[in-house]
Motif scaffolding. Structure first.
Motif, short mmCIF file in Angstrom:
data_model
loop_
_atom_site.label_atom_id
_atom_site.label_comp_id
_atom_site.label_asym_id
_atom_site.label_seq_id
_atom_site.Cartn_x
_atom_site.Cartn_y
_atom_site.Cartn_z
N VAL A 69 -10.76 8.40 0.18
CA VAL A 69 -9.51 7.70 -0.14
C VAL A 69 -9.81 6.21 -0.10
O VAL A 69 -10.48 5.73 0.82
CB VAL A 69 -8.39 8.05 0.87
N LYS A 70 -9.32 5.49 -1.10
CA LYS A 70 -9.48 4.04 -1.15
C LYS A 70 -8.11 3.41 -1.36
O LYS A 70 -7.19 4.05 -1.86
CB LYS A 70 -10.40 3.63 -2.30
N LEU A 71 -7.98 2.15 -0.96
CA LEU A 71 -6.71 1.45 -1.15
C LEU A 71 -6.94 -0.04 -1.24
O LEU A 71 -7.98 -0.56 -0.82
CB LEU A 71 -5.74 1.78 -0.02
N GLU A 72 -5.95 -0.70 -1.80
CA GLU A 72 -5.89 -2.16 -1.85
C GLU A 72 -4.55 -2.54 -1.25
O GLU A 72 -3.53 -1.94 -1.56
CB GLU A 72 -5.99 -2.65 -3.29
N THR A 73 -4.56 -3.53 -0.36
CA THR A 73 -3.33 -4.04 0.22
C THR A 73 -3.43 -5.54 0.34
O THR A 73 -4.52 -6.11 0.17
CB THR A 73 -3.03 -3.37 1.59
N GLN A 77 -0.06 -8.09 4.77
CA GLN A 77 0.46 -6.80 5.24
C GLN A 77 -0.25 -6.39 6.53
O GLN A 77 -0.88 -5.34 6.61
CB GLN A 77 0.27 -5.74 4.15
N THR A 78 -0.13 -7.21 7.57
CA THR A 78 -0.89 -6.98 8.80
C THR A 78 -0.57 -5.65 9.46
O THR A 78 -1.47 -4.98 9.98
CB THR A 78 -0.68 -8.13 9.80
N GLU A 79 0.70 -5.23 9.45
CA GLU A 79 1.05 -3.94 10.06
C GLU A 79 0.39 -2.79 9.30
O GLU A 79 -0.08 -1.83 9.90
CB GLU A 79 2.56 -3.76 10.11
N SER A 80 0.37 -2.89 7.98
CA SER A 80 -0.27 -1.85 7.17
C SER A 80 -1.77 -1.81 7.44
O SER A 80 -2.35 -0.73 7.62
CB SER A 80 -0.03 -2.10 5.68
N ILE A 81 -2.41 -2.97 7.48
CA ILE A 81 -3.85 -3.03 7.74
C ILE A 81 -4.16 -2.41 9.10
O ILE A 81 -5.11 -1.64 9.23
CB ILE A 81 -4.36 -4.48 7.64
N GLU A 82 -3.35 -2.72 10.10
CA GLU A 82 -3.55 -2.14 11.43
C GLU A 82 -3.41 -0.62 11.40
O GLU A 82 -4.19 0.10 12.03
CB GLU A 82 -2.58 -2.75 12.44
N LEU A 83 -2.42 -0.11 10.68
CA LEU A 83 -2.24 1.34 10.56
C LEU A 83 -3.47 1.97 9.92
O LEU A 83 -4.00 2.96 10.42
CB LEU A 83 -1.00 1.66 9.72
N ARG A 90 -11.94 1.60 6.71
CA ARG A 90 -12.81 0.45 6.90
C ARG A 90 -12.81 -0.38 5.62
O ARG A 90 -12.66 0.16 4.53
CB ARG A 90 -14.24 0.88 7.24
N ARG A 91 -13.00 -1.65 5.77
CA ARG A 91 -13.01 -2.55 4.61
C ARG A 91 -14.19 -2.23 3.70
O ARG A 91 -15.25 -1.81 4.17
CB ARG A 91 -13.05 -4.00 5.06
N CYS A 92 -13.93 -2.40 2.41
CA CYS A 92 -14.96 -2.10 1.41
C CYS A 92 -14.85 -3.12 0.28
O CYS A 92 -13.98 -3.98 0.27
CB CYS A 92 -14.81 -0.67 0.88
N ARG A 93 -15.73 -2.98 -0.68
CA ARG A 93 -15.73 -3.86 -1.85
C ARG A 93 -14.60 -3.45 -2.80
O ARG A 93 -14.13 -2.32 -2.74
CB ARG A 93 -17.07 -3.73 -2.57
N PRO A 94 -14.18 -4.36 -3.67
CA PRO A 94 -13.20 -4.00 -4.70
C PRO A 94 -13.70 -2.80 -5.50
O PRO A 94 -14.91 -2.61 -5.66
CB PRO A 94 -13.10 -5.25 -5.57
N PHE A 95 -12.78 -2.01 -6.02
CA PHE A 95 -13.14 -0.78 -6.73
C PHE A 95 -12.24 -0.61 -7.95
O PHE A 95 -11.19 -1.27 -8.07
CB PHE A 95 -13.01 0.43 -5.80
N GLY A 96 -12.63 0.29 -8.82
CA GLY A 96 -11.81 0.61 -9.99
C GLY A 96 -11.48 -0.62 -10.81
O GLY A 96 -12.35 -1.45 -11.08
N GLU A 97 -10.23 -0.75 -11.16
CA GLU A 97 -9.77 -1.86 -11.97
C GLU A 97 -9.49 -3.12 -11.15
O GLU A 97 -9.15 -4.15 -11.70
CB GLU A 97 -8.50 -1.47 -12.73
N HIS A 98 -9.64 -3.03 -9.84
CA HIS A 98 -9.35 -4.17 -8.96
C HIS A 98 -10.51 -5.15 -8.97
O HIS A 98 -11.67 -4.77 -8.88
CB HIS A 98 -9.12 -3.71 -7.52
N VAL A 105 -7.06 -7.00 0.44
CA VAL A 105 -7.97 -6.32 1.35
C VAL A 105 -8.22 -4.94 0.74
O VAL A 105 -7.26 -4.25 0.36
CB VAL A 105 -7.36 -6.17 2.76
N PHE A 106 -9.48 -4.55 0.65
CA PHE A 106 -9.86 -3.25 0.11
C PHE A 106 -10.39 -2.40 1.24
O PHE A 106 -11.18 -2.89 2.07
CB PHE A 106 -10.91 -3.41 -0.99
N MET A 107 -9.95 -1.15 1.31
CA MET A 107 -10.35 -0.27 2.40
C MET A 107 -10.65 1.12 1.85
O MET A 107 -10.17 1.49 0.79
CB MET A 107 -9.23 -0.19 3.46
N GLU A 108 -11.43 1.89 2.63
CA GLU A 108 -11.76 3.26 2.25
C GLU A 108 -11.94 4.11 3.48
O GLU A 108 -12.20 3.59 4.57
CB GLU A 108 -13.01 3.30 1.37
N LYS A 109 -11.80 5.41 3.26
CA LYS A 109 -12.00 6.37 4.35
C LYS A 109 -12.57 7.65 3.77
O LYS A 109 -11.94 8.29 2.91
CB LYS A 109 -10.67 6.69 5.04
#
Length: 111
Positions: A69-73, A77-83, A90-98, A105-109
């Motif tokens: 699962v990957k996401l961009e926020t 959005q500090t509360e979202s990042i903490e969640l 964990r933070r990752c590089r930009p992906f897809g069309e981003h 902030v780009f994250m993946e799990k």
């Protein structure tokens, strides 16, 4: 809403007494699912609905055979990042069309 009516998109709502209080969506890109939307009504924040929604979306990804699962926020959005961090993202590089953006902030799990 139109973007949620696309193929390979999962949309979920959390309801209490039939009233939607939170929602989330993911789009399957083949080698990963992008978490596109997570929202909890401001009056309902702090009740654990975001965590429950995230877990339900991850469960659906697993059920469909997904393993990432990957996401961009936004950086604001500090509360979202903490969640997400508490949930193992964990933070990752930009992906897809981003593309790289100072306000993103780009994250993946891996699941």
């Amino acid at each position: 809403m139109e973007s949620l009516r696309q193929p390979h998109t999962t949309f979920m709502t959390a309801r209490v007494d039939g009233i939607p209080l939170a929602c989330g969506a993911g789009v399957d890109h083949g080698d990963y699912v992008e978490l596109k939307y997570m929202y909890v009504l401001p009056a309902c924040r702090g009740m654990g609905l975001g965590k429950q929604m995230l877990e339900a979306l991850e469960q659906q990804v697993r059920a469909n055979g997904g393993t990432m699962v990957k996401l961009e926020t936004g950086t604001a959005q500090t509360e979202s990042i903490e969640l997400y961090e508490r949930s193992g993202y964990r933070r990752c590089r930009p992906f897809g069309e981003h593309g790289a953006q100072p306000s993103s902030v780009f994250m993946e799990k891996p699941l």
